[in-house]
Design a protein around this motif. Structure first.
Motif, PDB file in Angstrom:
ATOM      1  N   PHE A 233      12.543  -6.445  12.096  1.00 64.01           N
ATOM      2  CA  PHE A 233      13.231  -5.444  11.264  1.00 64.01           C
ATOM      3  C   PHE A 233      14.327  -4.733  12.049  1.00 64.01           C
ATOM      4  CE2 PHE A 233      13.789  -1.128   9.720  1.00 64.01           C
ATOM      5  CZ  PHE A 233      13.897  -1.289   8.349  1.00 64.01           C
ATOM      6  N   ILE A 234      15.519  -4.649  11.446  1.00 67.42           N
ATOM      7  CA  ILE A 234      16.630  -3.892  12.042  1.00 67.42           C
ATOM      8  C   ILE A 234      16.877  -2.637  11.214  1.00 67.42           C
ATOM      9  CG2 ILE A 234      19.089  -3.924  12.643  1.00 67.42           C
ATOM     10  CD1 ILE A 234      18.772  -7.034  12.927  1.00 67.42           C
ATOM     11  N   ARG A 235      17.128  -2.841   9.923  1.00 70.77           N
ATOM     12  CA  ARG A 235      17.326  -1.721   9.005  1.00 70.77           C
ATOM     13  C   ARG A 235      17.143  -2.240   7.582  1.00 70.77           C
ATOM     14  NH1 ARG A 235      22.258  -3.630  10.493  1.00 70.77           N
ATOM     15  NH2 ARG A 235      23.797  -4.019   8.842  1.00 70.77           N
ATOM     16  N   ALA A 236      17.189  -1.326   6.614  1.00 72.91           N
ATOM     17  CA  ALA A 236      17.046  -1.726   5.212  1.00 72.91           C
ATOM     18  C   ALA A 236      18.058  -0.963   4.363  1.00 72.91           C
ATOM     19  CB  ALA A 236      15.634  -1.441   4.722  1.00 72.91           C
ATOM     20  N   ASN A 237      18.711  -1.680   3.464  1.00 75.16           N
ATOM     21  CA  ASN A 237      19.590  -1.047   2.481  1.00 75.16           C
ATOM     22  C   ASN A 237      18.760  -0.747   1.243  1.00 75.16           C
ATOM     23  OD1 ASN A 237      21.842  -1.301   4.159  1.00 75.16           O
ATOM     24  ND2 ASN A 237      22.297  -3.356   3.396  1.00 75.16           N
TER      25      ASN A 237
ATOM     26  N   ARG B  82      13.289   2.256  10.737  1.00 71.76           N
ATOM     27  CA  ARG B  82      11.891   1.819  10.845  1.00 71.76           C
ATOM     28  C   ARG B  82      10.897   2.851  10.309  1.00 71.76           C
ATOM     29  NH1 ARG B  82      11.497  -2.665  13.960  1.00 71.76           N
ATOM     30  NH2 ARG B  82       9.240  -2.474  13.945  1.00 71.76           N
ATOM     31  N   ASP B  83      11.249   4.132  10.367  1.00 72.88           N
ATOM     32  CA  ASP B  83      10.290   5.178   9.990  1.00 72.88           C
ATOM     33  C   ASP B  83      10.305   5.514   8.500  1.00 72.88           C
ATOM     34  OD1 ASP B  83       9.504   5.388  12.631  1.00 72.88           O
ATOM     35  OD2 ASP B  83      10.971   6.959  13.089  1.00 72.88           O
ATOM     36  N   TYR B  84      11.202   4.903   7.760  1.00 72.82           N
ATOM     37  CA  TYR B  84      11.323   5.234   6.337  1.00 72.82           C
ATOM     38  C   TYR B  84      10.056   4.828   5.571  1.00 72.82           C
ATOM     39  CZ  TYR B  84      12.830   5.173   1.471  1.00 72.82           C
ATOM     40  OH  TYR B  84      12.909   5.374   0.121  1.00 72.82           O
ATOM     41  N   ILE B  85       9.529   5.760   4.766  1.00 74.98           N
ATOM     42  CA  ILE B  85       8.376   5.472   3.909  1.00 74.98           C
ATOM     43  C   ILE B  85       8.891   4.967   2.567  1.00 74.98           C
ATOM     44  CG2 ILE B  85       6.301   6.394   2.779  1.00 74.98           C
ATOM     45  CD1 ILE B  85       6.111   6.426   5.836  1.00 74.98           C
ATOM     46  N   VAL B  86       8.566   3.727   2.242  1.00 77.19           N
ATOM     47  CA  VAL B  86       9.038   3.109   1.004  1.00 77.19           C
ATOM     48  C   VAL B  86       8.433   3.819  -0.203  1.00 77.19           C
ATOM     49  CG1 VAL B  86       9.025   0.973  -0.365  1.00 77.19           C
ATOM     50  CG2 VAL B  86       9.422   0.883   2.103  1.00 77.19           C
ATOM     51  N   GLN B  87       9.283   4.064  -1.206  1.00 76.54           N
ATOM     52  CA  GLN B  87       8.854   4.739  -2.432  1.00 76.54           C
ATOM     53  C   GLN B  87       8.707   3.732  -3.571  1.00 76.54           C
ATOM     54  OE1 GLN B  87       8.239   8.236  -2.296  1.00 76.54           O
ATOM     55  NE2 GLN B  87       8.521   7.660  -0.141  1.00 76.54           N
ATOM     56  N   ASP B  88       7.783   4.009  -4.472  1.00 76.55           N
ATOM     57  CA  ASP B  88       7.616   3.146  -5.639  1.00 76.55           C
ATOM     58  C   ASP B  88       8.940   3.077  -6.409  1.00 76.55           C
ATOM     59  OD1 ASP B  88       5.743   1.689  -7.542  1.00 76.55           O
ATOM     60  OD2 ASP B  88       6.576   3.204  -8.884  1.00 76.55           O
ATOM     61  N   GLY B  89       9.400   1.848  -6.688  1.00 72.81           N
ATOM     62  CA  GLY B  89      10.650   1.691  -7.435  1.00 72.81           C
ATOM     63  C   GLY B  89      11.877   1.497  -6.570  1.00 72.81           C
TER      64      GLY B  89
ATOM     65  N   LYS C 249       0.851  -1.185   0.000  1.00 74.56           N
ATOM     66  CA  LYS C 249       0.000   0.000   0.000  1.00 74.56           C
ATOM     67  C   LYS C 249       0.892   1.243   0.000  1.00 74.56           C
ATOM     68  CE  LYS C 249      -4.515  -1.035   0.461  1.00 74.56           C
ATOM     69  NZ  LYS C 249      -5.552  -0.423  -0.384  1.00 74.56           N
ATOM     70  N   LYS C 250       0.521   2.246  -0.768  1.00 80.62           N
ATOM     71  CA  LYS C 250       1.270   3.499  -0.780  1.00 80.62           C
ATOM     72  C   LYS C 250       1.358   4.048   0.637  1.00 80.62           C
ATOM     73  CE  LYS C 250       0.236   4.844  -5.513  1.00 80.62           C
ATOM     74  NZ  LYS C 250      -0.482   5.755  -6.408  1.00 80.62           N
ATOM     75  N   GLY C 251       2.527   4.572   0.988  1.00 84.47           N
ATOM     76  CA  GLY C 251       2.704   5.142   2.323  1.00 84.47           C
ATOM     77  C   GLY C 251       3.174   4.152   3.356  1.00 84.47           C
ATOM     78  N   SER C 252       3.517   2.922   2.969  1.00 74.85           N
ATOM     79  CA  SER C 252       3.975   1.903   3.921  1.00 74.85           C
ATOM     80  C   SER C 252       5.381   2.209   4.426  1.00 74.85           C
ATOM     81  CB  SER C 252       3.977   0.520   3.270  1.00 74.85           C
ATOM     82  OG  SER C 252       2.679   0.103   2.916  1.00 74.85           O
ATOM     83  N   THR C 253       5.602   1.991   5.720  1.00 72.66           N
ATOM     84  CA  THR C 253       6.954   2.104   6.273  1.00 72.66           C
ATOM     85  C   THR C 253       7.746   0.859   5.889  1.00 72.66           C
ATOM     86  OG1 THR C 253       6.278   1.038   8.335  1.00 72.66           O
ATOM     87  CG2 THR C 253       6.167   3.461   8.257  1.00 72.66           C
ATOM     88  N   ALA C 254       9.064   0.920   6.043  1.00 70.74           N
ATOM     89  CA  ALA C 254       9.925  -0.198   5.663  1.00 70.74           C
ATOM     90  C   ALA C 254       9.547  -1.509   6.378  1.00 70.74           C
ATOM     91  CB  ALA C 254      11.386   0.163   5.918  1.00 70.74           C
TER      92      ALA C 254
END
Length: 366
Positions: free
Chosen positions: A321-325, A352-359, A301-306
């Motif tokens: 979840f620890i972190r994401a590259n 944890r607070d990063y909002i995933v972007q399309d792509g 869903k748009k607006g999802s955190t990592a």
């Protein structure tokens, strides 16, 4: 993640089943998508995305797994469906189970293809369908209002809130408005979700034309102009498509398909446009994972955190979840490899607070 589906509805002879047949050619193997239903009336349809091929070249992936949307072929609607006419109750129960609605509307005249109302009038057709859906929602709201009447009389604050909301919903529906056409507070939204109202779903309109027929858009007919104005005024998403051409082309691929499309009189790849519009209507976007084994698009869903996005891969990813590259698709393709993206500072670490972007191309650390 949970399955997300879009139900195809429409009056008889508008091209609903023809479109579904064309869509199911784009179906993908269900074993890659354990959340999907295996049912003859459900098509698990690939979401076209040119980025997957590019990423697979970067990683030299053995296979590509695209994002998908479920399309559900729902029994044709007739006037009086909300009162049980035709397959009314069955129709309404099936559509309640979907997440959004693709409403097929006919914009061509052809004496060989009868119209259920003996006239081609797209806005009238929409009004017939939407009236039946609104009547079903009115019944749901009225029944719920009756069921909570005693609790409202007792002065229960939660039920008083719900009763006020039901009054708003009933007034709106009686005035011919879909529930999705209003803005609701977060609390109201939660209650509406519990009611499972049909018209609270997102709507996408498929405007079906026919090569060789008298198409209202090509004729610049007033009925088409009125239809487009109606859709724009109500902020409805729409897509013009020739379902018959898409069905005829379903067994062709690549250049051969393009040549055949031109011969049949089709302008663009309507089926791909429709699938992408459906994905957007559901409020979805894709992030990618890529490596030697596979390049894959994951639906969120748009607006999802990592951490929430990670659940698409495995439910444990949210809590562990620890972190994401992360690197954007464009930056990775330009860099040519993950190691180059890292060396040039394009690959970054997010929390944890990063909002995933399309792509986004993501590697989760759990």
């Amino acid at each position: 993640m949970a399955k997300l589906s879009i139900g195809i509805v429409g009056l008889p002879n508008v091209g609903k089943s023809t479109l579904f047949n064309a869509l199911t050619k784009n179906s993908v193997p269900a074993e890659n998508y354990p959340f999907c239903t295996i049912d003859p009336s459900v098509g698990i349809v690939e979401v076209p995305d040119h980025r997957l091929k590019q990423l697979s070249k970067v990683s030299d992936s053995k296979k590509i797994i695209p994002a998908v949307v479920e399309f559900v072929d729902i029994a044709g609607l007739v006037k009086g469906a909300s009162e049980g006419e035709g397959l009314g109750n069955k129709f309404l129960s099936h559509i309640r189970e979907t997440d959004a609605i693709l409403e097929m509307v006919r914009i061509f005249e052809d004496e060989k293809v009868l119209h259920v109302n003996n006239k081609v009038d797209p806005i009238f057709d929409i009004e017939v369908i939407n009236y039946e859906l609104m009547q079903a929602d009115l019944e749901t709201c009225s029944n719920r209002k009756s069921n909570i009447a005693k609790d409202v009389k007792k002065g229960d604050k939660n039920f008083i809130f719900l009763d006020n909301l039901l009054n708003k919903l009933i007034e709106m529906l009686e005035n011919g408005k879909l529930v999705s056409q209003n803005s609701w507070t977060e609390e109201e939204g939660r209650e509406i979700k519990q009611l499972n109202l049909i018209t609270a779903k997102k709507f996408l309109f498929g405007l079906n034309k026919k090569a060789g027929g008298s198409n209202l858009d090509e004729l610049k007919d007033e009925r088409f102009e009125n239809l487009i104005n109606f859709l724009k005024e109500n902020n409805f998403q729409y897509c013009v498509i020739d379902a018959k051409i898409e069905d005829d082309l379903k067994d062709f691929e690549g250049e051969e398909k393009d040549i055949m499309r031109e011969e049949l009189g089709g302008a663009e790849d309507g089926i791909h446009n429709l699938i992408q519009k459906a994905y957007e209507t559901l409020g979805l976007e894709s992030y990618f994972t890529t490596g030697e084994v596979e390049t894959r698009a994951w639906t969120i869903k748009k607006g999802s955190t990592a951490p929430v996005a990670g659940q698409a891969i495995h439910t444990d990813f949210k809590d562990k979840f620890i972190r994401a590259n992360i690197v954007s698709y464009e930056d990775l393709v330009e860099a040519g490899s993950l190691s180059n993206a890292r060396a040039t500072g394009k690959l970054r670490t997010e929390g944890r607070d990063y909002i995933v972007q399309d792509g986004d191309v993501i590697e989760f650390m759990v």
